[in-house]
Design a protein around this motif. Structure first.
Motif, mmCIF file in Angstrom:
data_model
loop_
_atom_site.group_PDB
_atom_site.id
_atom_site.type_symbol
_atom_site.label_atom_id
_atom_site.label_comp_id
_atom_site.label_asym_id
_atom_site.label_seq_id
_atom_site.Cartn_x
_atom_site.Cartn_y
_atom_site.Cartn_z
ATOM 1 N N PRO A 1 34.891 93.888 44.397
ATOM 2 C CA PRO A 1 35.636 94.427 45.539
ATOM 3 C C PRO A 1 35.051 95.746 46.066
ATOM 4 O O PRO A 1 35.366 96.159 47.166
ATOM 5 C CB PRO A 1 37.043 94.680 44.979
ATOM 6 C CG PRO A 1 37.133 93.875 43.733
ATOM 7 C CD PRO A 1 35.733 93.813 43.185
ATOM 8 N N ARG A 2 34.221 96.407 45.255
ATOM 9 C CA ARG A 2 33.658 97.679 45.691
ATOM 10 C C ARG A 2 32.144 97.600 45.857
ATOM 11 O O ARG A 2 31.477 98.611 46.013
ATOM 12 C CB ARG A 2 34.025 98.784 44.685
ATOM 13 C CG ARG A 2 35.503 99.104 44.649
ATOM 14 C CD ARG A 2 35.977 99.733 45.945
ATOM 15 N NE ARG A 2 37.409 99.968 45.954
ATOM 16 C CZ ARG A 2 38.290 99.140 46.522
ATOM 17 N NH1 ARG A 2 37.879 98.035 47.126
ATOM 18 N NH2 ARG A 2 39.571 99.411 46.499
ATOM 19 N N GLY A 3 31.599 96.384 45.803
ATOM 20 C CA GLY A 3 30.158 96.223 45.918
ATOM 21 C C GLY A 3 29.754 95.560 47.222
ATOM 22 O O GLY A 3 30.560 95.377 48.123
ATOM 23 N N LYS A 4 28.480 95.212 47.285
ATOM 24 C CA LYS A 4 27.967 94.545 48.482
ATOM 25 C C LYS A 4 28.510 93.125 48.578
ATOM 26 O O LYS A 4 29.055 92.590 47.620
ATOM 27 C CB LYS A 4 26.433 94.508 48.431
ATOM 28 C CG LYS A 4 25.801 95.807 48.892
ATOM 29 C CD LYS A 4 24.279 95.697 48.891
ATOM 30 C CE LYS A 4 23.759 95.746 47.488
ATOM 31 N NZ LYS A 4 22.384 95.797 47.228
ATOM 32 N N ASP A 5 28.297 92.497 49.741
ATOM 33 C CA ASP A 5 28.865 91.171 50.005
ATOM 34 C C ASP A 5 28.563 90.144 48.920
ATOM 35 O O ASP A 5 29.400 89.345 48.557
ATOM 36 C CB ASP A 5 28.332 90.630 51.335
ATOM 37 C CG ASP A 5 29.057 91.264 52.506
ATOM 38 O OD1 ASP A 5 29.936 92.112 52.246
ATOM 39 O OD2 ASP A 5 28.741 90.930 53.657
ATOM 40 N N SER A 6 27.321 90.159 48.417
ATOM 41 C CA SER A 6 26.929 89.093 47.499
ATOM 42 C C SER A 6 27.122 89.484 46.035
ATOM 43 O O SER A 6 26.845 88.700 45.155
ATOM 44 C CB SER A 6 25.467 88.737 47.749
ATOM 45 O OG SER A 6 24.685 89.896 47.541
ATOM 46 N N SER A 7 27.577 90.715 45.786
ATOM 47 C CA SER A 7 27.709 91.150 44.396
ATOM 48 C C SER A 7 28.986 90.589 43.782
ATOM 49 O O SER A 7 29.966 90.357 44.477
ATOM 50 C CB SER A 7 27.732 92.676 44.324
ATOM 51 O OG SER A 7 28.842 93.176 45.023
ATOM 52 N N TYR A 8 28.938 90.347 42.484
ATOM 53 C CA TYR A 8 30.109 89.782 41.832
ATOM 54 C C TYR A 8 30.329 90.424 40.477
ATOM 55 O O TYR A 8 29.447 91.072 39.929
ATOM 56 C CB TYR A 8 29.987 88.260 41.718
ATOM 57 C CG TYR A 8 28.686 87.786 41.122
ATOM 58 C CD1 TYR A 8 28.559 87.620 39.755
ATOM 59 C CD2 TYR A 8 27.587 87.511 41.934
ATOM 60 C CE1 TYR A 8 27.376 87.186 39.204
ATOM 61 C CE2 TYR A 8 26.392 87.073 41.385
ATOM 62 C CZ TYR A 8 26.286 86.919 40.020
ATOM 63 O OH TYR A 8 25.113 86.490 39.471
ATOM 64 N N ILE A 9 31.535 90.245 39.941
ATOM 65 C CA ILE A 9 31.879 90.869 38.665
ATOM 66 C C ILE A 9 32.039 89.841 37.550
ATOM 67 O O ILE A 9 32.228 90.198 36.399
ATOM 68 C CB ILE A 9 33.168 91.730 38.781
ATOM 69 C CG1 ILE A 9 34.322 90.933 39.407
ATOM 70 C CG2 ILE A 9 32.929 92.966 39.625
ATOM 71 C CD1 ILE A 9 35.098 90.106 38.481
ATOM 72 N N GLY A 10 32.020 88.579 37.919
ATOM 73 C CA GLY A 10 32.177 87.540 36.907
ATOM 74 C C GLY A 10 32.038 86.174 37.541
ATOM 75 O O GLY A 10 31.928 86.057 38.763
ATOM 76 N N ILE A 11 32.005 85.165 36.683
ATOM 77 C CA ILE A 11 31.757 83.809 37.165
ATOM 78 C C ILE A 11 32.783 82.857 36.567
ATOM 79 O O ILE A 11 33.092 82.930 35.377
ATOM 80 C CB ILE A 11 30.339 83.343 36.756
ATOM 81 C CG1 ILE A 11 29.279 84.310 37.290
ATOM 82 C CG2 ILE A 11 30.066 81.925 37.254
ATOM 83 C CD1 ILE A 11 27.921 84.130 36.652
ATOM 84 N N VAL A 12 33.302 81.966 37.408
ATOM 85 C CA VAL A 12 34.101 80.862 36.886
ATOM 86 C C VAL A 12 33.358 79.562 37.186
ATOM 87 O O VAL A 12 32.727 79.426 38.230
ATOM 88 C CB VAL A 12 35.521 80.813 37.488
ATOM 89 C CG1 VAL A 12 36.362 81.966 36.983
ATOM 90 C CG2 VAL A 12 35.488 80.820 39.005
ATOM 91 N N SER A 13 33.383 78.633 36.233
ATOM 92 C CA SER A 13 32.721 77.344 36.410
ATOM 93 C C SER A 13 33.788 76.293 36.664
ATOM 94 O O SER A 13 34.702 76.151 35.865
ATOM 95 C CB SER A 13 31.925 76.983 35.162
ATOM 96 O OG SER A 13 30.931 77.973 34.953
ATOM 97 N N VAL A 14 33.676 75.592 37.781
ATOM 98 C CA VAL A 14 34.752 74.688 38.186
ATOM 99 C C VAL A 14 34.231 73.343 38.686
ATOM 100 O O VAL A 14 33.114 73.224 39.181
ATOM 101 C CB VAL A 14 35.624 75.318 39.292
ATOM 102 C CG1 VAL A 14 36.355 76.539 38.786
ATOM 103 C CG2 VAL A 14 34.783 75.670 40.514
ATOM 104 N N LYS A 15 35.096 72.336 38.537
ATOM 105 C CA LYS A 15 34.890 71.020 39.156
ATOM 106 C C LYS A 15 36.199 70.653 39.833
ATOM 107 O O LYS A 15 37.264 70.831 39.227
ATOM 108 C CB LYS A 15 34.614 69.957 38.086
ATOM 109 C CG LYS A 15 33.295 70.074 37.368
ATOM 110 C CD LYS A 15 33.220 68.974 36.308
ATOM 111 C CE LYS A 15 31.986 69.141 35.446
ATOM 112 N NZ LYS A 15 31.948 68.174 34.344
#
Lengths: 271, 126
Positions: free
Chosen positions: A146-160
């Motif tokens: 929420p405080r980074g650039k557009d493509s930056s992330y803090i974690g990943i969820v794997s989904v189907k």
């Protein structure tokens, strides 16, 4: 929807099947959240000018006046005749917190009808996946920093076959006299929700549910929001607080991958 | 009878098709050229990231916790070599050699997986 708003306090108007469905869903989430999510927030959205080029901070009296018009219980739906009506004149339904989710669900239905087995849709950051990736692995969806650039992330969820939808104070905001005002209004106060969260993400089967719930828990805050999501079956959530702490629901603990390149966030596993 | 406008549209479509073929082949070859990156995750947190194609000598990595894991890395492959957990599912998984391969030790909450360099996420939600 404009017809419904124009006829507020006057008469029932005929609505299409889809509109009635979305309106009813919106009302259900208002009830579940005891008003933390409320699509009759329209008069306040209009007053703040959240989605215009010239947003403003309304006066306290104006906000208090308009709060009288915010009440999801005033949405009357007559399913038998496909009609609906708002009880009070001046009431406005704003489906901004749910319509995008519905649209994504509809898009996936079209894919399914044509035999598509693997697909991913992003409607302005609302992600909906159909099946797994063509190679059989789950889709890896990053959760925006929420405080980074557009493509930056803090974690990943794997989904189907899941929808992943986020809400946050970074999506749309303006500054006035040094104060930052974001676009998610709290239907109880009439001001931008201020519950200590800066981002929420919901993972669920349908995008319409994820869309409504991401806004709902953002307004509810960490504790109440966590309680709500844990009470719902098949729904998981990620919460990011203004103290840059990350919390996830129990069902996500085994699959959520904390990966924060900014090194500013902390993953709080036990709570 | 074709009009001039039709020809322009035909031309445009052909260029579009050609461009997408070139794009797809470029994307595929770029994926093949990136090195295989093994990631070791303990308690949902990444603790080590190794370019296994660049490993020359075999090496062992110990992961502590409720149960211990010994991870063995060789050129182009990685595996759980030994573990103190009761089920040893992780060790029995064997070698990981391809992108997307994964081995998990649930009792010790350790996971190894191989990913491409820019293969972390498919998309970001916001």
């Amino acid at each position: 929807m404009n017809l419904l708003n124009d006829a507020a306090g006057k008469e029932y108007v005929s609505l299409g099947e889809d509109t009635l469905y979305v309106l009813d869903k919106a009302k259900q989430y208002s009830e579940i959240s005891k008003g933390a999510f409320d699509v009759t927030i329209g008069p306040l959205v209009k007053s703040w000018g959240v989605f215009t080029d010239n947003p403003k901070v309304p006066s306290k009296t104006e906000i208090d006046d308009l709060l009288n018009l915010v009440n999801y219980k005033d949405i009357n739906i007559d399913f038998e005749n496909s009609k609906a009506m708002l009880a009070k004149q001046g009431q406005i339904v704003d489906l901004g917190g749910i319509a995008k989710g519905f649209a994504a669900d509809e898009a996936v239905e079209i894919y399914k009808k044509h035999g598509v087995k693997s697909a991913m849709i992003s409607l302005g950051g609302n992600i909906l996946t159909l099946g797994a990736k063509p190679d059989g692995r789950p889709w890896n969806v990053g959760i925006r920093n929420p405080r980074g650039k557009d493509s930056s992330y803090i974690g990943i969820v794997s989904v189907k076959d899941k929808a992943v939808v986020s809400s946050g104070d970074y999506e749309r905001f303006f500054k006035k006299d040094g104060v930052r005002y974001h676009h998610i209004l709290d239907p109880k106060t009439g001001y931008p929700a201020n519950t200590g969260l800066i981002g929420t993400t919901i993972i669920s089967d349908y995008s319409i549910d994820a869309d409504a719930l991401s806004t709902t828990v953002f307004v509810l805050g960490l504790e109440e929001g966590m309680k709500l999501i844990e009470s719902l079956e098949g729904v998981e959530a990620v919460f990011i607080t203004e103290d840059k702490e990350i919390y996830v629901t129990d069902g996500l603990k085994d699959t959520f991958v904390f990966r924060d390149e900014s090194k500013e966030f902390e993953y709080v596993e036990k709570r | 009878m074709l009009k001039k406008d039709d020809l322009i549209i035909f031309g445009f479509v052909i260029i579009l098709i050609a461009a997408s073929f070139i794009g797809v082949s470029l994307y595929k070859s770029s994926g093949a050229n990136t090195n295989k990156i093994a990631v070791i995750i303990k308690d949902n947190e990444e603790i080590k990231r190794i370019d296994i194609d660049a490993v020359s000598e075999p090496m062992e990595i110990a992961v502590s916790g409720d149960y211990s894991n010994i991870i063995l890395v060789e050129k182009g492959r990685i595996r759980f070599k030994d573990a103190g957990c009761p089920d040893r599912v992780c060790v029995n998984t064997g070698w990981l050699t391809e992108k997307g391969d994964m081995a998990v030790c649930l009792p010790n909450r350790t996971m190894i997986k191989i990913e491409g360099q820019s293969d972390n996420v498919d998309i970001v939600t916001y």
